[in-house]
Design an enzyme around this catalytic site. Structure first.
Site, PDB file in Angstrom:
ATOM      1  N   ASN A   6       0.976  -0.485  -0.069  1.00 20.65           N
ATOM      2  CA  ASN A   6       0.139   0.081  -0.292  1.00 20.65           C
ATOM      3  C   ASN A   6       0.532   1.026   0.108  1.00 20.65           C
ATOM      4  O   ASN A   6       1.806   1.669   0.827  1.00 20.65           O
ATOM      5  CB  ASN A   6      -1.023  -0.155   1.161  1.00 20.65           C
ATOM      6  CG  ASN A   6      -1.344   0.971   1.523  1.00 20.65           C
ATOM      7  OD1 ASN A   6      -1.848   2.058   0.798  1.00 20.65           O
ATOM      8  ND2 ASN A   6      -2.805   1.231   2.753  1.00 20.65           N
ATOM      9  N   PHE A   7       1.113   1.805  -1.086  1.00 22.15           N
ATOM     10  CA  PHE A   7       1.382   3.307  -1.206  1.00 22.15           C
ATOM     11  C   PHE A   7       1.457   3.977  -0.473  1.00 22.15           C
ATOM     12  O   PHE A   7       1.787   5.023  -0.246  1.00 22.15           O
ATOM     13  CB  PHE A   7       1.902   3.201  -2.893  1.00 22.15           C
ATOM     14  CG  PHE A   7       2.950   2.828  -3.856  1.00 22.15           C
ATOM     15  CD1 PHE A   7       3.232   1.437  -3.105  1.00 22.15           C
ATOM     16  CD2 PHE A   7       2.955   2.653  -5.000  1.00 22.15           C
ATOM     17  CE1 PHE A   7       4.172   0.458  -3.978  1.00 22.15           C
ATOM     18  CE2 PHE A   7       4.146   2.394  -6.003  1.00 22.15           C
ATOM     19  CZ  PHE A   7       4.660   0.731  -5.161  1.00 22.15           C
ATOM     20  N   LYS A   8      -0.437   4.561  -0.092  1.00 25.44           N
ATOM     21  CA  LYS A   8      -0.898   5.852   0.790  1.00 25.44           C
ATOM     22  C   LYS A   8      -0.395   6.708  -1.006  1.00 25.44           C
ATOM     23  O   LYS A   8      -0.726   6.105  -1.843  1.00 25.44           O
ATOM     24  CB  LYS A   8      -0.222   5.659   1.670  1.00 25.44           C
ATOM     25  CG  LYS A   8      -0.348   4.294   2.253  1.00 25.44           C
ATOM     26  CD  LYS A   8      -0.091   4.815   4.127  1.00 25.44           C
ATOM     27  CE  LYS A   8      -0.139   3.443   4.644  1.00 25.44           C
ATOM     28  NZ  LYS A   8      -0.221   3.977   6.082  1.00 25.44           N
ATOM     29  N   HIS A  88      -9.055   0.929   5.220  1.00 23.83           N
ATOM     30  CA  HIS A  88      -8.295   1.109   6.140  1.00 23.83           C
ATOM     31  C   HIS A  88      -8.321   1.603   7.235  1.00 23.83           C
ATOM     32  O   HIS A  88      -9.311   2.963   7.042  1.00 23.83           O
ATOM     33  CB  HIS A  88      -7.179   1.757   4.914  1.00 23.83           C
ATOM     34  CG  HIS A  88      -5.509   1.854   5.203  1.00 23.83           C
ATOM     35  ND1 HIS A  88      -4.939   2.570   5.928  1.00 23.83           N
ATOM     36  CD2 HIS A  88      -4.857   0.567   5.248  1.00 23.83           C
ATOM     37  CE1 HIS A  88      -4.084   2.029   6.568  1.00 23.83           C
ATOM     38  NE2 HIS A  88      -3.419   1.061   5.778  1.00 23.83           N
ATOM     39  N   GLU A  90      -6.850   4.421   7.912  1.00 25.57           N
ATOM     40  CA  GLU A  90      -6.611   5.672   8.055  1.00 25.57           C
ATOM     41  C   GLU A  90      -7.263   6.374   7.125  1.00 25.57           C
ATOM     42  O   GLU A  90      -8.117   8.005   7.022  1.00 25.57           O
ATOM     43  CB  GLU A  90      -4.737   5.638   6.821  1.00 25.57           C
ATOM     44  CG  GLU A  90      -3.732   6.084   7.750  1.00 25.57           C
ATOM     45  CD  GLU A  90      -2.548   5.448   7.515  1.00 25.57           C
ATOM     46  OE1 GLU A  90      -2.875   5.618   5.399  1.00 25.57           O
ATOM     47  OE2 GLU A  90      -1.992   4.906   7.625  1.00 25.57           O
ATOM     48  N   GLU A 157      -4.776  -5.236  10.942  1.00 24.88           N
ATOM     49  CA  GLU A 157      -3.751  -3.855  11.121  1.00 24.88           C
ATOM     50  C   GLU A 157      -4.475  -3.386  12.374  1.00 24.88           C
ATOM     51  O   GLU A 157      -4.772  -2.297  12.724  1.00 24.88           O
ATOM     52  CB  GLU A 157      -3.753  -3.272  10.259  1.00 24.88           C
ATOM     53  CG  GLU A 157      -4.218  -3.846   8.902  1.00 24.88           C
ATOM     54  CD  GLU A 157      -3.585  -2.967   7.157  1.00 24.88           C
ATOM     55  OE1 GLU A 157      -2.218  -2.743   7.004  1.00 24.88           O
ATOM     56  OE2 GLU A 157      -4.321  -0.952   7.710  1.00 24.88           O
ATOM     57  N   GLY A 163       2.988   1.778  10.402  1.00 27.37           N
ATOM     58  CA  GLY A 163       3.801   2.655  10.578  1.00 27.37           C
ATOM     59  C   GLY A 163       4.381   3.908  11.383  1.00 27.37           C
ATOM     60  O   GLY A 163       5.166   4.934  11.607  1.00 27.37           O
TER      61      GLY A 163
HETATM   62  C1  PEP Z   1      -0.905   0.371   6.375  1.00 25.15           C
HETATM   63  O1  PEP Z   1      -0.565   1.059   6.630  1.00 25.15           O
HETATM   64  O2  PEP Z   1      -1.745  -0.625   5.478  1.00 25.15           O
HETATM   65  C2  PEP Z   1       0.276  -0.742   6.726  1.00 25.15           C
HETATM   66  C3  PEP Z   1       0.667  -1.331   7.811  1.00 25.15           C
HETATM   67  O3  PEP Z   1       1.933   0.611   6.704  1.00 25.15           O
HETATM   68  P1  PEP Z   1       3.233  -0.077   7.830  1.00 25.15           P
HETATM   69  O4  PEP Z   1       3.665  -0.917   7.200  1.00 25.15           O
HETATM   70  O5  PEP Z   1       4.064   1.727   7.519  1.00 25.15           O
HETATM   71  O6  PEP Z   1       2.840   0.392   8.737  1.00 25.15           O
END
Ligand code: PEP
Length: 230
Positions: A6-8, A88, A90, A157, A163
């Protein structure tokens, strides 16, 4: 195993092309049964060639219409995008998507036969209340979601691990996945939250983990391919 990047809000169309070029050079060595997904930003969606699927990080549950700033089915169809991330944290937390919004989006893309990676996860204050509170919180994120949908992949998650560089412990992942598997039966269950080359082997060897959803450590093709080939 499933490896999803996931590049966001990172990478451009140009840098995504370069990323894919580099990834393709490495993916020749991947196990044929392993599945790779890339979720670039919307401006970099395209019909790329390679041993991976490209999905969208988000879309509005409509074919087209007056939804300023959003993309719908028509824009995804142009590049034959058939995979979407929904739920997600976010988007739930920063973009204010309610469980009702998320369920509506799920139903729309289910109706259009998309493969859906559906994300759930608890904030730190809930984790601190104990396992029962965590499970209650997570199971509520299945409200309005058809868990029998054939093309469903679930991603657990924990928000406090996203992050932050701090992954959940093996014990936390293991107990949570075991409990979630009871709700989702045979659907694949990914872990997400600071997965990286240094901890990938440990994470994917946990019973009940069918793969990973990766943010930060997926931004570099070298690092992401190292995880896939680990
Ligand atoms: C995400 O936001 O889906 C994620 C897993 O981020 P990170 O790997 O940076 O914790």
């Amino acid at each position: 195993m499933i490896f999803a990047a996931n590049f966001k809000t990172n990478h451009t169309r140009k840098s995504t092309e370069l990323y894919i070029e580099e990834l393709n050079e490495k993916l020749g060595a991947k196990k044929p049964e392993d599945r790779v997904y890339l979720f670039p930003p919307a401006t970099a969606l395209d019909a790329y060639e390679g041993d991976f699927k490209v999905g969208t990080q988000n879309a509005y549950p409509a074919v087209n219409g007056a939804y300023t700033g959003e993309i719908g089915l028509e824009q995804l169809d142009e590049f034959d995008i058939r995979t979407i991330l929904i739920g997600h944290s976010e988007r739930r937390e920063q973009l204010g998507e309610s469980q009702e919004n998320v369920a509506e989006k799920f139903a729309f893309f289910q109706e259009h036969d998309f493969e859906i990676i559906y994300c759930i996860g608890e904030p730190l204050h809930v984790r601190e209340k104990g396992f029962e509170a965590v499970m209650q919180y997570l199971l509520a994120q299945f409200d309005g979601i058809d868990l029998n949908y054939d093309s469903l992949i679930v991603a657990y998650e924990p928000i406090w691990a996203i992050g932050t560089g701090r992954s959940a412990t093996i014990e936390e992942i293991s107990t949570t996945h075991r409990a979630l598997k009871k709700a989702i039966a045979d659907k694949p269950l990914l872990y997400g939250g600071s997965a990286k080359p240094a901890n990938i082997k440990e994470i994917i060897s946990i019973a009940g983990v069918d793969g990973v959803l990766v943010g930060s450590a997926s931004l570099d093709a070298e690092s992401f391919s190292e995880m896939i080939l680990a």
